[in-house]
Design a protein around this motif. Structure first.
Motif, PDB file in Angstrom:
ATOM      1  N   ARG A 200      -7.654   2.058   0.755  1.00 43.63           N
ATOM      2  CA  ARG A 200      -8.680   1.791  -0.263  1.00 43.63           C
ATOM      3  C   ARG A 200      -9.614   0.632   0.087  1.00 43.63           C
ATOM      4  O   ARG A 200     -10.653   0.457  -0.565  1.00 43.63           O
ATOM      5  CB  ARG A 200      -8.006   1.509  -1.613  1.00 43.63           C
ATOM      6  CG  ARG A 200      -7.242   2.727  -2.151  1.00 43.63           C
ATOM      7  CD  ARG A 200      -7.107   2.671  -3.638  1.00 43.63           C
ATOM      8  NE  ARG A 200      -8.392   2.595  -4.319  1.00 43.63           N
ATOM      9  CZ  ARG A 200      -8.537   2.199  -5.586  1.00 43.63           C
ATOM     10  NH1 ARG A 200      -7.476   1.854  -6.289  1.00 43.63           N
ATOM     11  NH2 ARG A 200      -9.728   2.157  -6.140  1.00 43.63           N
ATOM     12  N   ILE A 201      -9.250  -0.165   1.087  1.00 43.35           N
ATOM     13  CA  ILE A 201     -10.031  -1.392   1.325  1.00 43.35           C
ATOM     14  C   ILE A 201     -11.472  -1.145   1.755  1.00 43.35           C
ATOM     15  O   ILE A 201     -12.293  -2.038   1.673  1.00 43.35           O
ATOM     16  CB  ILE A 201      -9.357  -2.329   2.357  1.00 43.35           C
ATOM     17  CG1 ILE A 201      -8.990  -1.539   3.605  1.00 43.35           C
ATOM     18  CG2 ILE A 201      -8.139  -3.024   1.759  1.00 43.35           C
ATOM     19  CD1 ILE A 201      -8.464  -2.410   4.724  1.00 43.35           C
ATOM     20  N   PHE A 202     -11.771   0.091   2.204  1.00 54.20           N
ATOM     21  CA  PHE A 202     -13.152   0.362   2.627  1.00 54.20           C
ATOM     22  C   PHE A 202     -14.032   0.798   1.450  1.00 54.20           C
ATOM     23  O   PHE A 202     -15.216   1.040   1.612  1.00 54.20           O
ATOM     24  CB  PHE A 202     -13.171   1.422   3.740  1.00 54.20           C
ATOM     25  CG  PHE A 202     -12.459   0.959   4.987  1.00 54.20           C
ATOM     26  CD1 PHE A 202     -13.085   0.087   5.868  1.00 54.20           C
ATOM     27  CD2 PHE A 202     -11.162   1.353   5.254  1.00 54.20           C
ATOM     28  CE1 PHE A 202     -12.431  -0.368   7.004  1.00 54.20           C
ATOM     29  CE2 PHE A 202     -10.495   0.910   6.392  1.00 54.20           C
ATOM     30  CZ  PHE A 202     -11.131   0.039   7.269  1.00 54.20           C
ATOM     31  N   GLU A 203     -13.418   0.919   0.254  1.00 52.35           N
ATOM     32  CA  GLU A 203     -14.212   1.264  -0.935  1.00 52.35           C
ATOM     33  C   GLU A 203     -15.001   0.047  -1.406  1.00 52.35           C
ATOM     34  O   GLU A 203     -14.508  -1.074  -1.314  1.00 52.35           O
ATOM     35  CB  GLU A 203     -13.284   1.698  -2.085  1.00 52.35           C
ATOM     36  CG  GLU A 203     -12.585   3.010  -1.844  1.00 52.35           C
ATOM     37  CD  GLU A 203     -11.542   3.293  -2.927  1.00 52.35           C
ATOM     38  OE1 GLU A 203     -11.622   2.699  -4.032  1.00 52.35           O
ATOM     39  OE2 GLU A 203     -10.644   4.098  -2.648  1.00 52.35           O
ATOM     40  N   GLY A 218     -16.074 -13.902  -1.028  1.00 54.03           N
ATOM     41  CA  GLY A 218     -16.248 -12.486  -0.696  1.00 54.03           C
ATOM     42  C   GLY A 218     -17.030 -11.741  -1.772  1.00 54.03           C
ATOM     43  O   GLY A 218     -16.973 -12.089  -2.950  1.00 54.03           O
ATOM     44  N   THR A 219     -17.758 -10.702  -1.343  1.00 55.35           N
ATOM     45  CA  THR A 219     -18.509  -9.898  -2.309  1.00 55.35           C
ATOM     46  C   THR A 219     -17.774  -8.601  -2.618  1.00 55.35           C
ATOM     47  O   THR A 219     -18.160  -7.882  -3.536  1.00 55.35           O
ATOM     48  CB  THR A 219     -19.890  -9.506  -1.748  1.00 55.35           C
ATOM     49  OG1 THR A 219     -19.688  -8.699  -0.576  1.00 55.35           O
ATOM     50  CG2 THR A 219     -20.712 -10.711  -1.388  1.00 55.35           C
ATOM     51  N   GLY A 220     -16.754  -8.276  -1.839  1.00 49.64           N
ATOM     52  CA  GLY A 220     -16.060  -7.000  -2.027  1.00 49.64           C
ATOM     53  C   GLY A 220     -16.806  -5.840  -1.380  1.00 49.64           C
ATOM     54  O   GLY A 220     -16.434  -4.679  -1.550  1.00 49.64           O
ATOM     55  N   LEU A 221     -17.862  -6.153  -0.645  1.00 51.79           N
ATOM     56  CA  LEU A 221     -18.667  -5.088  -0.025  1.00 51.79           C
ATOM     57  C   LEU A 221     -18.571  -5.078   1.495  1.00 51.79           C
ATOM     58  O   LEU A 221     -19.050  -4.149   2.150  1.00 51.79           O
ATOM     59  CB  LEU A 221     -20.141  -5.242  -0.436  1.00 51.79           C
ATOM     60  CG  LEU A 221     -20.442  -5.024  -1.914  1.00 51.79           C
ATOM     61  CD1 LEU A 221     -21.912  -5.336  -2.205  1.00 51.79           C
ATOM     62  CD2 LEU A 221     -20.123  -3.601  -2.341  1.00 51.79           C
ATOM     63  N   VAL A 237     -14.106   3.408  11.589  1.00 52.53           N
ATOM     64  CA  VAL A 237     -13.379   2.146  11.613  1.00 52.53           C
ATOM     65  C   VAL A 237     -12.001   2.409  11.035  1.00 52.53           C
ATOM     66  O   VAL A 237     -11.861   3.153  10.060  1.00 52.53           O
ATOM     67  CB  VAL A 237     -14.124   1.024  10.841  1.00 52.53           C
ATOM     68  CG1 VAL A 237     -14.400   1.398   9.401  1.00 52.53           C
ATOM     69  CG2 VAL A 237     -13.327  -0.287  10.892  1.00 52.53           C
ATOM     70  N   THR A 238     -10.986   1.838  11.682  1.00 52.93           N
ATOM     71  CA  THR A 238      -9.617   2.030  11.195  1.00 52.93           C
ATOM     72  C   THR A 238      -8.933   0.669  11.105  1.00 52.93           C
ATOM     73  O   THR A 238      -9.413  -0.315  11.671  1.00 52.93           O
ATOM     74  CB  THR A 238      -8.803   2.938  12.146  1.00 52.93           C
ATOM     75  OG1 THR A 238      -8.880   2.391  13.459  1.00 52.93           O
ATOM     76  CG2 THR A 238      -9.330   4.356  12.137  1.00 52.93           C
ATOM     77  N   VAL A 239      -7.828   0.648  10.384  1.00 57.66           N
ATOM     78  CA  VAL A 239      -7.106  -0.615  10.233  1.00 57.66           C
ATOM     79  C   VAL A 239      -5.637  -0.406  10.555  1.00 57.66           C
ATOM     80  O   VAL A 239      -5.062   0.646  10.277  1.00 57.66           O
ATOM     81  CB  VAL A 239      -7.271  -1.178   8.795  1.00 57.66           C
ATOM     82  CG1 VAL A 239      -6.695  -0.240   7.749  1.00 57.66           C
ATOM     83  CG2 VAL A 239      -6.611  -2.553   8.672  1.00 57.66           C
TER      84      VAL A 239
END
Ligand code: ADP
Length: 270
Positions: A200-203, A218-221, A237-239
């Motif tokens: 979910r972190i890429f949302e 942080g802006t969350g973006l 991009v992967t994590v």
């Protein structure tokens, strides 16, 4: 989630025949809901610093005869204004790249230069936490893409690595070419990301810990921008992450075809 259909009936023939069109509305409704959520989130994120600025302005007025207090509150106003600017900049960047439009200035981009520029821009923040930024294996690699977007994506990844790591640690940016793809990784020795949150972190506006994200400015973006930069380049991009020991984000972008380019040697260059 329920499925819904829009049904349209059109008269067709002289004997009362009709044409019935059923259109699946589920996807359209989902897109609508995502858009509504986004607007609600943006409004909320804007309201927070604006509200703080209002309060601070009032406080400054009340403290007019105390120069020390005025100075302190003015500093906090500057901080809130900077947060607002950061948010608006991220929103503009995101709106430019998420529309599925082609990247602005496609061309060969030196990974070495982009990585070093991103590191240079993050150095002050890293130094404040005694975090060492290291680049490795980036020499000679080139992607085919947009230099500004690549630097933006790398800055966001390095900024996060710094923000979510303890003091006196290392952030390593490394790169290698695998076939016609260049892989650039940013690894930290930070707090890591719980497995349940990793997808979910890429949302946009998703944060594992909202208080911590705000505390670090942080802006969350940031990761939504990284994802859209990757996608706009036809990459990804992967994590990989383990809570308590660190995270590695990997960008996979198209390599610039290994066509030897003549070095420009115009007098302008000197
Ligand atoms: P933010 O502005 O909150 O950092 P991002 O979109 O850049 O927004 O990241 C989303 C969330 O992902 C962060 O709030 C944080 O919880 C998590 N995150 C991102 N990068 C890292 C990292 N390197 N280590 C740990 N958590 C991270």
């Amino acid at each position: 989630e329920s499925t819904s259909f829009a049904v349209r009936v059109a008269p067709l023939g002289p004997h009362g025949q009709v044409l019935v069109l059923a259109e699946d509305q589920t996807e359209r409704r989902r897109v609508e809901a995502v858009r509504r959520d986004f607007v609600a989130n943006v409004s909320h994120e804007l309201k927070t610093p604006v509200g703080a600025l209002h309060l601070l302005a009032e406080t400054v007025q009340d403290a007019a005869d105390d120069p020390e207090a005025v100075k302190r509150f003015a500093g906090r106003m500057q901080h809130e204004a900077a947060r607002l600017t950061h948010l608006v900049q991220d929103l503009i960047t995101l709106s430019r790249i998420q529309g599925g439009e082609p990247i602005p200035n496609p061309g060969p981009v030196s990974v070495d230069e982009a990585v070093h520029e991103a590191i240079d821009r993050c150095n002050t923040r890293a130094a404040a936490k005694d975090i060492t930024l290291v680049a490795g294996g980036v020499e000679g690699l080139r992607i085919f893409g947009d230099e500004d977007l690549l630097v933006t994506a790398l800055r966001n990844l390095i900024d996060n690595a710094i923000a979510y790591s303890p003091e006196h640690t290392r952030v390593v940016v490394s790169a290698r070419q695998v076939g016609d793809v260049v892989e650039i990784s940013v690894s930290d020795q930070g707090i890591g990301i719980p497995e349940s949150a990793q997808k979910r972190i890429f949302e946009r506006f998703f944060r594992v810990d909202a208080a911590r994200s705000r505390a670090t400015g942080g802006t969350g973006l940031g990761l939504a921008i990284v994802k859209h930069v990757a996608v706009a380049h036809g990459g990804e991009v992967t994590v990989w992450s383990k809570e308590g020991s660190g995270s590695t984000f990997t960008l996979r972008l198209p390599a610039h075809a290994a066509v030897p380019e003549p070095r420009p040697s115009s007098p302008m260059e000197a």
